[in-house]
Design a protein around this motif. Sequence first.
Motif, PDB file in Angstrom:
ATOM      1  N   VAL A  90      40.854  48.845  43.710  1.00  0.00           N
ATOM      2  CA  VAL A  90      39.479  48.918  43.218  1.00  0.00           C
ATOM      3  C   VAL A  90      38.961  47.491  43.041  1.00  0.00           C
ATOM      4  N   ILE A  91      37.841  47.203  43.673  1.00  0.00           N
ATOM      5  CA  ILE A  91      37.221  45.881  43.585  1.00  0.00           C
ATOM      6  C   ILE A  91      36.235  45.873  42.423  1.00  0.00           C
ATOM      7  N   LEU A  92      36.301  44.816  41.617  1.00  0.00           N
ATOM      8  CA  LEU A  92      35.419  44.648  40.453  1.00  0.00           C
ATOM      9  C   LEU A  92      34.458  43.498  40.707  1.00  0.00           C
ATOM     10  N   GLU A  93      33.192  43.727  40.375  1.00  0.00           N
ATOM     11  CA  GLU A  93      32.189  42.673  40.445  1.00  0.00           C
ATOM     12  C   GLU A  93      31.225  42.825  39.275  1.00  0.00           C
ATOM     13  N   LEU A  94      30.695  41.700  38.829  1.00  0.00           N
ATOM     14  CA  LEU A  94      29.712  41.732  37.746  1.00  0.00           C
ATOM     15  C   LEU A  94      28.357  42.174  38.275  1.00  0.00           C
ATOM     16  N   THR A  95      27.606  42.793  37.403  1.00  0.00           N
ATOM     17  CA  THR A  95      26.206  43.081  37.714  1.00  0.00           C
ATOM     18  C   THR A  95      25.407  41.801  37.475  1.00  0.00           C
ATOM     19  N   LEU A 122      34.353  39.475  30.847  1.00  0.00           N
ATOM     20  CA  LEU A 122      33.295  39.292  31.835  1.00  0.00           C
ATOM     21  C   LEU A 122      33.286  37.877  32.413  1.00  0.00           C
ATOM     22  N   ALA A 123      33.481  36.881  31.566  1.00  0.00           N
ATOM     23  CA  ALA A 123      33.476  35.493  32.040  1.00  0.00           C
ATOM     24  C   ALA A 123      34.654  35.234  32.975  1.00  0.00           C
ATOM     25  N   THR A 124      35.793  35.814  32.663  1.00  0.00           N
ATOM     26  CA  THR A 124      36.955  35.655  33.536  1.00  0.00           C
ATOM     27  C   THR A 124      36.698  36.348  34.870  1.00  0.00           C
ATOM     28  N   CYS A 125      36.130  37.531  34.820  1.00  0.00           N
ATOM     29  CA  CYS A 125      35.785  38.245  36.047  1.00  0.00           C
ATOM     30  C   CYS A 125      34.808  37.413  36.883  1.00  0.00           C
ATOM     31  N   ALA A 126      33.849  36.779  36.224  1.00  0.00           N
ATOM     32  CA  ALA A 126      32.875  35.944  36.933  1.00  0.00           C
ATOM     33  C   ALA A 126      33.559  34.807  37.673  1.00  0.00           C
ATOM     34  N   ASP A 127      34.608  34.261  37.080  1.00  0.00           N
ATOM     35  CA  ASP A 127      35.321  33.141  37.700  1.00  0.00           C
ATOM     36  C   ASP A 127      36.097  33.537  38.948  1.00  0.00           C
ATOM     37  N   VAL A 128      36.491  34.808  39.043  1.00  0.00           N
ATOM     38  CA  VAL A 128      37.384  35.207  40.134  1.00  0.00           C
ATOM     39  C   VAL A 128      36.819  36.315  41.019  1.00  0.00           C
ATOM     40  N   GLU A 129      35.575  36.739  40.764  1.00  0.00           N
ATOM     41  CA  GLU A 129      35.034  37.860  41.527  1.00  0.00           C
ATOM     42  C   GLU A 129      34.742  37.481  42.967  1.00  0.00           C
ATOM     43  N   PRO A 130      34.779  38.441  43.878  1.00  0.00           N
ATOM     44  CA  PRO A 130      35.261  39.789  43.630  1.00  0.00           C
ATOM     45  C   PRO A 130      36.774  39.769  43.421  1.00  0.00           C
ATOM     46  N   THR A 131      37.221  40.631  42.550  1.00  0.00           N
ATOM     47  CA  THR A 131      38.645  40.706  42.254  1.00  0.00           C
ATOM     48  C   THR A 131      39.039  42.163  42.121  1.00  0.00           C
ATOM     49  N   ASP A 132      40.311  42.371  41.952  1.00  0.00           N
ATOM     50  CA  ASP A 132      40.773  43.730  41.697  1.00  0.00           C
ATOM     51  C   ASP A 132      41.403  43.770  40.308  1.00  0.00           C
ATOM     52  N   ILE A 133      41.826  44.936  39.905  1.00  0.00           N
ATOM     53  CA  ILE A 133      42.376  45.115  38.561  1.00  0.00           C
ATOM     54  C   ILE A 133      43.616  44.244  38.360  1.00  0.00           C
ATOM     55  N   THR A 134      44.469  44.181  39.365  1.00  0.00           N
ATOM     56  CA  THR A 134      45.687  43.370  39.256  1.00  0.00           C
ATOM     57  C   THR A 134      45.346  41.893  39.088  1.00  0.00           C
ATOM     58  N   GLY A 135      44.436  41.402  39.895  1.00  0.00           N
ATOM     59  CA  GLY A 135      44.051  39.989  39.818  1.00  0.00           C
ATOM     60  C   GLY A 135      43.421  39.630  38.491  1.00  0.00           C
ATOM     61  N   LEU A 136      42.550  40.506  38.000  1.00  0.00           N
ATOM     62  CA  LEU A 136      41.899  40.243  36.719  1.00  0.00           C
ATOM     63  C   LEU A 136      42.911  40.301  35.578  1.00  0.00           C
ATOM     64  N   ALA A 137      43.829  41.250  35.652  1.00  0.00           N
ATOM     65  CA  ALA A 137      44.877  41.355  34.626  1.00  0.00           C
ATOM     66  C   ALA A 137      45.710  40.077  34.579  1.00  0.00           C
ATOM     67  N   GLU A 138      46.046  39.541  35.733  1.00  0.00           N
ATOM     68  CA  GLU A 138      46.827  38.295  35.779  1.00  0.00           C
ATOM     69  C   GLU A 138      46.043  37.147  35.157  1.00  0.00           C
ATOM     70  N   CYS A 139      44.763  37.040  35.476  1.00  0.00           N
ATOM     71  CA  CYS A 139      43.932  35.958  34.918  1.00  0.00           C
ATOM     72  C   CYS A 139      43.781  36.077  33.406  1.00  0.00           C
ATOM     73  N   LEU A 140      43.645  37.306  32.936  1.00  0.00           N
ATOM     74  CA  LEU A 140      43.481  37.536  31.497  1.00  0.00           C
ATOM     75  C   LEU A 140      44.808  37.542  30.756  1.00  0.00           C
ATOM     76  N   ARG A 141      45.903  37.594  31.496  1.00  0.00           N
ATOM     77  CA  ARG A 141      47.244  37.662  30.922  1.00  0.00           C
ATOM     78  C   ARG A 141      47.411  38.914  30.050  1.00  0.00           C
TER      79      ARG A 141
END
Length: 145
Positions: free
Chosen positions: A88-93, A38-57
Amino acid sequence: MSDKITFSIHELVSALDTAADAMLTERYGVTANQFVFLATCADVEPTDITGLAECLRISKAAVSKRVPGLVRDGWITTRDDPAHGRRVILELTDRARDLVERAGRDLDAQFTALFTDPRAQGIDAALLNDHLNVLTALLREKAAS
């Protein structure tokens, strides 16, 4: 404890992860792995699955597998990207943003409190953070070249 810096850093990260997991589970009802996601998603949102996967390694499949549970539990929202059919775009609530803010502050406070112990005398937390950031950047640069 080790006299080898790489092993000492590994031990520190392991101990930090264990302490973070215990605190996050007890106070917030999430694991450290969920919080990092969630914290990684917060840093890069809005993001997609590929982008989040890259950030999380981690793999895109690992992100895709975790997303439905986080949506169901009210931590993330998803939406289609009209410009890209399968993206698919991911965003935190708001609830997740609040968790990341409060729990992140609590984690920092818990860790920096260690510097008040007499055995940590002479360790400057801000300077240590700067040094760790430099080393991280150097390692990433070296890996990229």
